[in-house]
Design a protein around this motif. Structure first.
Motif, mmCIF file in Angstrom:
data_model
loop_
_atom_site.group_PDB
_atom_site.id
_atom_site.type_symbol
_atom_site.label_atom_id
_atom_site.label_comp_id
_atom_site.label_asym_id
_atom_site.label_seq_id
_atom_site.Cartn_x
_atom_site.Cartn_y
_atom_site.Cartn_z
ATOM 1 N N MET A 1 -137.667 6.997 -39.199
ATOM 2 C CA MET A 1 -138.706 7.704 -39.059
ATOM 3 C C MET A 1 -138.537 8.607 -40.173
ATOM 4 O O MET A 1 -137.343 8.831 -39.972
ATOM 5 N N GLN A 2 -139.472 8.971 -40.702
ATOM 6 C CA GLN A 2 -139.288 10.500 -42.067
ATOM 7 C C GLN A 2 -139.985 11.807 -41.481
ATOM 8 O O GLN A 2 -140.910 11.601 -40.771
ATOM 9 N N VAL A 3 -138.436 13.022 -42.278
ATOM 10 C CA VAL A 3 -139.546 13.860 -42.084
ATOM 11 C C VAL A 3 -141.018 14.178 -42.859
ATOM 12 O O VAL A 3 -140.941 13.754 -43.420
ATOM 13 N N ARG A 4 -141.611 14.548 -41.244
ATOM 14 C CA ARG A 4 -143.017 15.075 -41.762
ATOM 15 C C ARG A 4 -143.560 15.461 -43.351
ATOM 16 O O ARG A 4 -143.903 15.003 -43.723
ATOM 17 N N TYR A 5 -142.474 16.226 -43.525
ATOM 18 C CA TYR A 5 -142.779 17.109 -44.970
ATOM 19 C C TYR A 5 -142.681 16.426 -45.873
ATOM 20 O O TYR A 5 -143.298 16.664 -46.361
ATOM 21 N N LEU A 6 -141.900 15.481 -46.005
ATOM 22 C CA LEU A 6 -141.371 14.174 -47.054
ATOM 23 C C LEU A 6 -141.944 13.046 -46.950
ATOM 24 O O LEU A 6 -142.658 12.719 -48.155
ATOM 25 N N GLU A 7 -143.347 12.779 -46.033
ATOM 26 C CA GLU A 7 -144.287 12.043 -45.472
ATOM 27 C C GLU A 7 -145.460 12.548 -46.121
ATOM 28 O O GLU A 7 -145.571 11.702 -46.861
ATOM 29 N N ILE A 8 -145.672 13.594 -46.485
ATOM 30 C CA ILE A 8 -146.531 14.180 -46.563
ATOM 31 C C ILE A 8 -146.277 14.158 -48.452
ATOM 32 O O ILE A 8 -147.227 13.784 -49.192
ATOM 33 N N ILE A 12 -148.701 12.677 -51.505
ATOM 34 C CA ILE A 12 -149.207 13.320 -52.160
ATOM 35 C C ILE A 12 -148.491 12.560 -53.362
ATOM 36 O O ILE A 12 -149.066 12.308 -54.636
ATOM 37 N N ARG A 13 -147.255 11.766 -54.255
ATOM 38 C CA ARG A 13 -146.903 11.793 -54.911
ATOM 39 C C ARG A 13 -147.811 10.340 -55.597
ATOM 40 O O ARG A 13 -147.806 9.838 -56.412
ATOM 41 N N ARG A 14 -147.828 9.937 -54.578
ATOM 42 C CA ARG A 14 -148.473 8.575 -54.518
ATOM 43 C C ARG A 14 -149.347 8.510 -54.857
ATOM 44 O O ARG A 14 -150.456 7.458 -55.877
ATOM 45 N N ALA A 30 -153.161 25.605 -48.540
ATOM 46 C CA ALA A 30 -152.995 24.932 -47.464
ATOM 47 C C ALA A 30 -152.889 24.435 -46.224
ATOM 48 O O ALA A 30 -153.126 23.510 -45.417
ATOM 49 N N ARG A 31 -153.838 25.360 -46.237
ATOM 50 C CA ARG A 31 -154.459 25.191 -45.277
ATOM 51 C C ARG A 31 -155.096 23.852 -44.737
ATOM 52 O O ARG A 31 -155.656 22.883 -43.929
ATOM 53 N N GLN A 32 -156.125 23.657 -45.645
ATOM 54 C CA GLN A 32 -157.095 22.260 -45.900
ATOM 55 C C GLN A 32 -155.792 21.089 -46.508
ATOM 56 O O GLN A 32 -157.139 19.751 -45.808
ATOM 57 N N LEU A 33 -155.447 21.226 -46.390
ATOM 58 C CA LEU A 33 -153.988 19.769 -46.637
ATOM 59 C C LEU A 33 -153.777 19.512 -45.584
ATOM 60 O O LEU A 33 -153.272 19.101 -45.027
ATOM 61 N N ALA A 34 -153.803 21.211 -44.370
ATOM 62 C CA ALA A 34 -152.624 20.695 -43.368
ATOM 63 C C ALA A 34 -153.519 20.259 -42.395
ATOM 64 O O ALA A 34 -152.769 19.080 -41.059
ATOM 65 N N ALA A 35 -155.158 20.523 -42.409
ATOM 66 C CA ALA A 35 -156.353 20.025 -41.538
ATOM 67 C C ALA A 35 -156.294 18.095 -42.075
ATOM 68 O O ALA A 35 -156.397 17.245 -41.562
ATOM 69 N N GLN A 36 -155.966 18.378 -43.632
ATOM 70 C CA GLN A 36 -155.784 16.382 -43.826
ATOM 71 C C GLN A 36 -154.861 15.684 -43.331
ATOM 72 O O GLN A 36 -154.898 14.720 -43.044
ATOM 73 N N PHE A 37 -153.990 16.652 -43.078
ATOM 74 C CA PHE A 37 -152.843 15.479 -43.021
ATOM 75 C C PHE A 37 -152.017 15.689 -41.546
ATOM 76 O O PHE A 37 -151.357 14.427 -40.733
ATOM 77 N N LEU A 45 -146.461 23.138 -46.969
ATOM 78 C CA LEU A 45 -146.208 24.370 -47.524
ATOM 79 C C LEU A 45 -144.307 23.866 -48.075
ATOM 80 O O LEU A 45 -144.538 23.729 -49.855
ATOM 81 N N ARG A 46 -143.755 23.219 -47.013
ATOM 82 C CA ARG A 46 -142.265 22.497 -47.312
ATOM 83 C C ARG A 46 -142.970 21.392 -48.567
ATOM 84 O O ARG A 46 -142.036 21.059 -49.501
ATOM 85 N N ALA A 47 -143.887 20.382 -48.413
ATOM 86 C CA ALA A 47 -143.703 19.507 -48.920
ATOM 87 C C ALA A 47 -144.278 19.641 -50.488
ATOM 88 O O ALA A 47 -144.084 19.196 -51.746
#
Length: 115
Positions: A1-8, A12-14, A30-37, A45-47
Motif C-alpha cells: 500500500m502506498q503512502v497517501r501523499y504519494l498516491e495523491i 495528479i502526475r497522471r 489545497a482545501r478543495q483538493l483535500a475534499a476531492q481526494f 500540500l505534501r503531495a
C-alpha cells in the motif's frame, strides 16, 4: 500500500501526463483538493510540494499552483522506477538519512550524464 501523499501526487502526475491538466492550468486550492481526494489538507500540500520539487508544478503568489510543462515520457518512467525503489528501501528498513546519502552519491558520480 502506498503512502497517501504519494498516491495523491501520482494521481495528479497522471492527470498531467494524460494531458487532462494542461501546462498553465491553475489547480484548485489545497482545501478543495483535500475534499476531492478525501484527504487531509496537509497531506495534499505534501503531495503538491513533492510535485513542485520534481518540477511538475509551480507555486505562484498566494495560493496559486499551476502545472508546468510535462516531463518527457522517459523521465517520467525513470522517476516512477526511482520512487518504487525508494519505497521498497524504506519498507525494508533503510533510514531516510541512508537513502539521501545514496542519492547524493549517485548525483555526484563523475560518470553521471549532464542534465
Amino acid at each position: 500500500m502506498q503512502v497517501r501523499y504519494l498516491e495523491i501526487a501520482n494521481r495528479i502526475r497522471r492527470e498531467i501526463h494524460r494531458r487532462h491538466l494542461a501546462p498553465g492550468t491553475r489547480l484548485p486550492v489545497a482545501r478543495q483538493l483535500a475534499a476531492q481526494f478525501g484527504a487531509n489538507e496537509n497531506t495534499v500540500l505534501r503531495a503538491l510540494r513533492l510535485l513542485r520539487s520534481e518540477g511538475v508544478l509551480d507555486f505562484g503568489r498566494g495560493r496559486a499552483v499551476t502545472v508546468r510543462h510535462p516531463l518527457p515520457e522517459q523521465q517520467l518512467a525513470a522517476l516512477e522506477e526511482v520512487r518504487a525503489v525508494l519505497t521498497n528501501a524504506l519498507r525494508a528498513g533503510s533510514s531516510r538519512q541512508h537513502i539521501l546519502a545514496v542519492l547524493d552519491e549517485v548525483a555526484r558520480a563523475p560518470d553521471r550524464p549532464p542534465v
